[in-house]
Scaffold this motif. Structure first.
Motif, PDB file in Angstrom:
ATOM      1  N   ILE A   1       1.105  -1.182   0.057  1.00  0.00           N
ATOM      2  CA  ILE A   1      -0.053   0.025  -0.144  1.00  0.00           C
ATOM      3  C   ILE A   1       0.892   1.321  -0.006  1.00  0.00           C
ATOM      4  O   ILE A   1       0.615   2.198  -0.589  1.00  0.00           O
ATOM      5  N   GLU A   2       1.834   1.212   0.672  1.00  0.00           N
ATOM      6  CA  GLU A   2       2.909   2.474   0.877  1.00  0.00           C
ATOM      7  C   GLU A   2       3.269   2.741  -0.390  1.00  0.00           C
ATOM      8  O   GLU A   2       3.521   4.011  -0.800  1.00  0.00           O
ATOM      9  N   GLY A   3       3.776   1.723  -1.251  1.00  0.00           N
ATOM     10  CA  GLY A   3       4.298   1.838  -2.624  1.00  0.00           C
ATOM     11  C   GLY A   3       3.301   2.744  -3.574  1.00  0.00           C
ATOM     12  O   GLY A   3       3.606   3.238  -4.811  1.00  0.00           O
TER      13      GLY A   3
ATOM     14  N   ALA B   1      -3.085  -4.241  -2.054  1.00  0.00           N
ATOM     15  CA  ALA B   1      -1.515  -4.916  -2.059  1.00  0.00           C
ATOM     16  C   ALA B   1      -1.763  -6.260  -2.435  1.00  0.00           C
ATOM     17  O   ALA B   1      -2.752  -6.784  -1.970  1.00  0.00           O
ATOM     18  N   ALA B   2      -0.744  -6.894  -3.170  1.00  0.00           N
ATOM     19  CA  ALA B   2      -0.859  -8.230  -3.447  1.00  0.00           C
ATOM     20  C   ALA B   2       0.447  -8.846  -3.837  1.00  0.00           C
ATOM     21  O   ALA B   2       1.300  -7.993  -4.697  1.00  0.00           O
ATOM     22  N   ASP B   3       1.203  -9.957  -3.335  1.00  0.00           N
ATOM     23  CA  ASP B   3       2.106 -10.571  -3.637  1.00  0.00           C
ATOM     24  C   ASP B   3       1.896 -11.408  -4.868  1.00  0.00           C
ATOM     25  O   ASP B   3       1.687 -12.557  -4.260  1.00  0.00           O
ATOM     26  N   LEU B   4       1.868 -11.096  -5.981  1.00  0.00           N
ATOM     27  CA  LEU B   4       1.409 -11.950  -7.184  1.00  0.00           C
ATOM     28  C   LEU B   4       2.266 -13.002  -7.399  1.00  0.00           C
ATOM     29  O   LEU B   4       1.915 -14.100  -8.260  1.00  0.00           O
ATOM     30  N   ALA B   5       3.345 -13.271  -6.617  1.00  0.00           N
ATOM     31  CA  ALA B   5       4.386 -14.599  -6.646  1.00  0.00           C
ATOM     32  C   ALA B   5       3.821 -15.630  -5.964  1.00  0.00           C
ATOM     33  O   ALA B   5       3.789 -16.720  -5.894  1.00  0.00           O
ATOM     34  N   ASP B   6       2.531 -15.175  -4.908  1.00  0.00           N
ATOM     35  CA  ASP B   6       1.733 -16.105  -3.726  1.00  0.00           C
ATOM     36  C   ASP B   6       0.818 -16.802  -4.887  1.00  0.00           C
ATOM     37  O   ASP B   6      -0.076 -16.089  -5.500  1.00  0.00           O
ATOM     38  N   PRO B   7       0.828 -17.911  -5.082  1.00  0.00           N
ATOM     39  CA  PRO B   7      -0.019 -18.615  -5.853  1.00  0.00           C
ATOM     40  C   PRO B   7      -1.610 -18.529  -5.638  1.00  0.00           C
ATOM     41  O   PRO B   7      -2.622 -18.556  -6.461  1.00  0.00           O
TER      42      PRO B   7
ATOM     43  N   ALA C   1      -2.643 -15.465  -4.533  1.00  0.00           N
ATOM     44  CA  ALA C   1      -2.917 -14.047  -4.453  1.00  0.00           C
ATOM     45  C   ALA C   1      -3.932 -13.350  -5.242  1.00  0.00           C
ATOM     46  O   ALA C   1      -4.759 -12.551  -4.815  1.00  0.00           O
ATOM     47  N   ALA C   2      -3.783 -13.956  -6.426  1.00  0.00           N
ATOM     48  CA  ALA C   2      -4.595 -13.688  -7.559  1.00  0.00           C
ATOM     49  C   ALA C   2      -6.063 -13.828  -7.520  1.00  0.00           C
ATOM     50  O   ALA C   2      -6.829 -12.773  -7.607  1.00  0.00           O
ATOM     51  N   LEU C   3      -6.285 -15.068  -6.781  1.00  0.00           N
ATOM     52  CA  LEU C   3      -7.660 -15.181  -6.451  1.00  0.00           C
ATOM     53  C   LEU C   3      -8.398 -14.364  -5.218  1.00  0.00           C
ATOM     54  O   LEU C   3      -9.288 -13.895  -5.558  1.00  0.00           O
ATOM     55  N   ASP C   4      -7.484 -14.252  -4.447  1.00  0.00           N
ATOM     56  CA  ASP C   4      -7.784 -13.167  -3.250  1.00  0.00           C
ATOM     57  C   ASP C   4      -8.036 -11.832  -4.042  1.00  0.00           C
ATOM     58  O   ASP C   4      -8.890 -11.166  -3.455  1.00  0.00           O
ATOM     59  N   LEU C   5      -7.128 -11.482  -4.540  1.00  0.00           N
ATOM     60  CA  LEU C   5      -7.271 -10.006  -4.965  1.00  0.00           C
ATOM     61  C   LEU C   5      -8.528  -9.949  -5.894  1.00  0.00           C
ATOM     62  O   LEU C   5      -9.285  -8.925  -5.859  1.00  0.00           O
ATOM     63  N   ALA C   6      -8.930 -10.741  -6.873  1.00  0.00           N
ATOM     64  CA  ALA C   6      -9.989 -10.768  -7.741  1.00  0.00           C
ATOM     65  C   ALA C   6     -11.190 -10.787  -6.637  1.00  0.00           C
ATOM     66  O   ALA C   6     -12.252  -9.992  -7.184  1.00  0.00           O
ATOM     67  N   ALA C   7     -11.280 -11.421  -5.860  1.00  0.00           N
ATOM     68  CA  ALA C   7     -12.320 -11.661  -4.899  1.00  0.00           C
ATOM     69  C   ALA C   7     -12.666 -10.214  -4.112  1.00  0.00           C
ATOM     70  O   ALA C   7     -13.782  -9.596  -4.074  1.00  0.00           O
ATOM     71  N   GLN C   8     -11.345  -9.456  -3.624  1.00  0.00           N
ATOM     72  CA  GLN C   8     -11.634  -8.331  -3.126  1.00  0.00           C
ATOM     73  C   GLN C   8     -12.072  -7.206  -4.048  1.00  0.00           C
ATOM     74  O   GLN C   8     -12.944  -6.485  -3.598  1.00  0.00           O
ATOM     75  N   ILE C   9     -11.454  -7.167  -5.333  1.00  0.00           N
ATOM     76  CA  ILE C   9     -12.170  -6.349  -6.336  1.00  0.00           C
ATOM     77  C   ILE C   9     -13.545  -6.522  -6.616  1.00  0.00           C
ATOM     78  O   ILE C   9     -14.315  -5.474  -6.488  1.00  0.00           O
TER      79      ILE C   9
END
Length: 271
Positions: A61-63, A82-88, A90-98
């Motif tokens: 978030i800071e970035g 914020a998401a660490d897209l190297a984490d398998p 992370a993308a699923l969690d990010l899509a759910a948040q969005i």
């Protein structure tokens, strides 16, 4: 004020009014990954100038604080995630948040990417896995999860960021070349399935861009000279050069453009 608090405050400071975004009174939403720097940042700012509200994704978030402030200064809303897209996962969690916070976006631009340099014969498997995870696996998952809603709605734009190495092999970057070759094919595969549903899937393929990802090349006087002399435009790209192409692919002017990997390379591939 902390970086996280500052970004959150900026996210809430944008205008509620609809911009001149092609439909009177309607504000469009674009999701941009890699929005904290380089090409992704330039794309986020270009979309804000074009009247979009933004979900900006970065590794922290800071970035995202600075770009959030710039977007707010343009009168648009910015939601930092914020998401660490190297984490398998992370993308699923990010899509759910969005989806939970905003529903299905109008545009998804995937500019997040990493590179690892080492000769192929010594290239670490961990580096290969990290690059493929961030550059190919996560973009597919995010496109699948958010693209599903676009297909159901009957409209949407997905813009991947490919590379010259979608067409060429490069040197000492086998993982990066493989990932960007995969992005080119993924662009075509999704376009084949989604074009009839009103969803445009395309990619912009940057040439050599003056960003921090290319600092090693820019710092090598021999390679910098060799590269620069081959570019017909006689200069490296700026992030804004790439942002303009992404904005075109996300616009109504590209309504009949599907499955294209658009080089923005100063003429490099034509030489």
């Amino acid at each position: 004020m902390s970086g996280a608090a500052g970004a959150a405050a900026v996210a809430a400071a944008g205008s509620d009014s609809g911009a001149d975004s092609g439909t009177v009174g309607v504000t469009r939403l674009a999701v941009v990954t890699g929005a904290s720097r380089g090409i992704g940042r330039a794309i986020a700012l270009r979309f804000a100038r074009d009247g979009f509200d933004l979900v900006g994704v970065g590794s922290s978030i800071e970035g995202l604080t600075d770009v959030a402030a710039e977007v707010a200064a343009l009168g648009r809303r910015f939601d930092p995630l914020a998401a660490d897209l190297a984490d398998p996962d992370a993308a699923l969690d990010l899509a759910a948040q969005i989806t939970e916070r905003h529903g299905t976006p109008d545009v998804l631009v995937q500019a997040a990417g990493i590179n690892r340099r080492a000769p192929a014969a010594e290239h670490p498997t961990d580096d290969w896995d990290a690059v493929l995870g961030v550059n190919l696996r996560s973009p597919f998952i995010l496109a699948r999860e958010l693209g599903r809603g676009m297909v159901e709605r009957g409209s949407g734009k997905v813009v991947f960021v490919a590379s010259l190495l979608s067409f060429q092999g490069g040197l000492t970057v086998p993982g990066y070349a493989a990932s960007k070759g995969g992005i080119a094919q993924l662009t075509k595969a999704l376009a084949n399935e989604w074009a009839a549903h009103g969803v445009n899937v395309n990619a912009v393929a940057p040439g050599y861009v003056a960003t921090d990802m290319n600092e090693a090349l820019q710092a090598d006087p021999v390679r910098f000279r060799q590269i620069s002399e081959r570019i017909p435009a006689a200069r490296w790209a700026t992030p804004d050069d790439i942002a303009g192409a992404a904005a075109f692919l996300a616009s109504a002017d590209a309504a009949y453009v599907h499955g294209v990997v658009l080089p923005v390379d100063g003429g490099w591939l034509g030489r």
